[in-house]
Design a protein around this motif. Structure first.
Motif, PDB file in Angstrom:
ATOM      1  N   MET A   1       0.809  -1.188   0.000  1.00 12.17           N
ATOM      2  CA  MET A   1       0.000   0.000   0.000  1.00 12.17           C
ATOM      3  C   MET A   1       0.857   1.259   0.000  1.00 12.17           C
ATOM      4  O   MET A   1       0.622   2.169  -0.768  1.00 12.17           O
ATOM      5  N   ALA A   2       1.863   1.321   0.840  1.00 16.23           N
ATOM      6  CA  ALA A   2       2.704   2.510   0.922  1.00 16.23           C
ATOM      7  C   ALA A   2       3.446   2.757  -0.380  1.00 16.23           C
ATOM      8  O   ALA A   2       3.662   3.899  -0.767  1.00 16.23           O
ATOM      9  N   THR A   3       3.810   1.689  -1.070  1.00 18.62           N
ATOM     10  CA  THR A   3       4.524   1.852  -2.330  1.00 18.62           C
ATOM     11  C   THR A   3       3.640   2.486  -3.385  1.00 18.62           C
ATOM     12  O   THR A   3       4.065   3.392  -4.104  1.00 18.62           O
ATOM     13  N   LEU A   4       2.420   2.030  -3.488  1.00 18.74           N
ATOM     14  CA  LEU A   4       1.498   2.630  -4.451  1.00 18.74           C
ATOM     15  C   LEU A   4       1.213   4.083  -4.085  1.00 18.74           C
ATOM     16  O   LEU A   4       1.125   4.939  -4.965  1.00 18.74           O
ATOM     17  N   LEU A   5       1.097   4.376  -2.798  1.00 16.45           N
ATOM     18  CA  LEU A   5       0.930   5.769  -2.369  1.00 16.45           C
ATOM     19  C   LEU A   5       2.146   6.601  -2.760  1.00 16.45           C
ATOM     20  O   LEU A   5       2.010   7.761  -3.140  1.00 16.45           O
ATOM     21  N   ALA A   6       3.345   6.014  -2.657  1.00 16.78           N
ATOM     22  CA  ALA A   6       4.557   6.732  -3.031  1.00 16.78           C
ATOM     23  C   ALA A   6       4.535   7.104  -4.500  1.00 16.78           C
ATOM     24  O   ALA A   6       4.880   8.230  -4.882  1.00 16.78           O
ATOM     25  N   ILE A   7       4.119   6.177  -5.346  1.00 16.40           N
ATOM     26  CA  ILE A   7       4.066   6.452  -6.784  1.00 16.40           C
ATOM     27  C   ILE A   7       3.025   7.517  -7.086  1.00 16.40           C
ATOM     28  O   ILE A   7       3.278   8.463  -7.828  1.00 16.40           O
ATOM     29  N   VAL A   8       1.853   7.402  -6.484  1.00 18.79           N
ATOM     30  CA  VAL A   8       0.788   8.395  -6.695  1.00 18.79           C
ATOM     31  C   VAL A   8       1.225   9.752  -6.152  1.00 18.79           C
ATOM     32  O   VAL A   8       1.038  10.781  -6.809  1.00 18.79           O
ATOM     33  N   ALA A   9       1.816   9.774  -4.970  1.00 18.84           N
ATOM     34  CA  ALA A   9       2.275  11.040  -4.381  1.00 18.84           C
ATOM     35  C   ALA A   9       3.295  11.721  -5.269  1.00 18.84           C
ATOM     36  O   ALA A   9       3.271  12.939  -5.458  1.00 18.84           O
ATOM     37  N   ASP A  10       4.208  10.930  -5.845  1.00 13.58           N
ATOM     38  CA  ASP A  10       5.213  11.488  -6.739  1.00 13.58           C
ATOM     39  C   ASP A  10       4.571  12.057  -7.993  1.00 13.58           C
ATOM     40  O   ASP A  10       4.877  13.167  -8.418  1.00 13.58           O
ATOM     41  N   ARG A  11       3.651  11.303  -8.579  1.00 17.94           N
ATOM     42  CA  ARG A  11       2.995  11.750  -9.812  1.00 17.94           C
ATOM     43  C   ARG A  11       2.153  13.004  -9.591  1.00 17.94           C
ATOM     44  O   ARG A  11       2.032  13.840 -10.469  1.00 17.94           O
ATOM     45  N   LEU A  12       1.551  13.128  -8.404  1.00 21.77           N
ATOM     46  CA  LEU A  12       0.674  14.270  -8.120  1.00 21.77           C
ATOM     47  C   LEU A  12       1.374  15.376  -7.333  1.00 21.77           C
ATOM     48  O   LEU A  12       0.730  16.316  -6.886  1.00 21.77           O
ATOM     49  N   ALA A  13       2.675  15.258  -7.155  1.00 26.03           N
ATOM     50  CA  ALA A  13       3.453  16.230  -6.385  1.00 26.03           C
ATOM     51  C   ALA A  13       2.842  16.453  -5.005  1.00 26.03           C
ATOM     52  O   ALA A  13       2.690  17.577  -4.546  1.00 26.03           O
ATOM     53  N   ALA A  14       2.489  15.361  -4.341  1.00 25.61           N
ATOM     54  CA  ALA A  14       1.848  15.436  -3.026  1.00 25.61           C
ATOM     55  C   ALA A  14       2.612  14.620  -1.989  1.00 25.61           C
ATOM     56  O   ALA A  14       2.022  14.051  -1.071  1.00 25.61           O
ATOM     57  N   ILE A  15       3.920  14.591  -2.105  1.00 23.58           N
ATOM     58  CA  ILE A  15       4.715  13.761  -1.195  1.00 23.58           C
ATOM     59  C   ILE A  15       4.608  14.258   0.240  1.00 23.58           C
ATOM     60  O   ILE A  15       4.389  13.468   1.160  1.00 23.58           O
ATOM     61  N   ARG A  16       4.734  15.560   0.460  1.00 23.05           N
ATOM     62  CA  ARG A  16       4.713  16.086   1.831  1.00 23.05           C
ATOM     63  C   ARG A  16       3.407  15.779   2.557  1.00 23.05           C
ATOM     64  O   ARG A  16       3.438  15.250   3.672  1.00 23.05           O
ATOM     65  N   PRO A  17       2.221  16.070   1.974  1.00 28.53           N
ATOM     66  CA  PRO A  17       0.992  15.764   2.722  1.00 28.53           C
ATOM     67  C   PRO A  17       0.792  14.275   2.988  1.00 28.53           C
ATOM     68  O   PRO A  17       0.328  13.891   4.067  1.00 28.53           O
ATOM     69  N   ILE A  18       1.166  13.435   2.035  1.00 28.46           N
ATOM     70  CA  ILE A  18       0.997  11.999   2.261  1.00 28.46           C
ATOM     71  C   ILE A  18       2.002  11.504   3.290  1.00 28.46           C
ATOM     72  O   ILE A  18       1.681  10.675   4.139  1.00 28.46           O
TER      73      ILE A  18
END
Length: 107
Positions: free
Chosen positions: A1-18
């Motif tokens: 789960m965390a890995t998929l969130l990492a990819i999505v966060a990177d693609r959406l430029a949302a690393i800090r909030p996640i």
């Protein structure tokens, strides 16, 4: 789960909030506790996924533990080598964790 969130966060430029959400939920420490025994391939896959998430979200314990495991155990998946160039071919269907970004596995 965390890995998929990492990819999505990177693609959406949302690393800090996640990252902040995961830390508030204590996900950064609890996911490493549910490690299970498996095949060498499955253990490497788990380590690669956690390494990618650890690098993305800045979880040094994940990076340290998973990169150490990959260094000690070595890769179980053999890359496809282009005979003409002598370099590894990246296939488009490779998941991001099979070629960890930012030069982590680079020469």
């Amino acid at each position: 789960m965390a890995t998929l969130l990492a990819i999505v966060a990177d693609r959406l430029a949302a690393i800090r909030p996640i990252r902040e959400y995961l830390q508030v939920q204590k996900i950064d420490t609890t996911l490493l506790k549910d490690r299970r025994a498996g095949t060498a391939h499955q253990i490497e896959l788990d380590n690669r996924q956690r390494l990618l998430a650890g690098l993305t979200f800045g979880f040094p314990a994940w990076v340290r533990q998973c990169s150490s495991a990959l260094i000690i155990d070595g890769p179980k998946r053999r890359p496809t080598t282009n005979l003409e160039s002598g370099e590894d071919d990246e296939t488009e269907d490779d998941a991001l964790w099979w070629r960890v970004p930012n030069g982590v596995e680079g020469a």
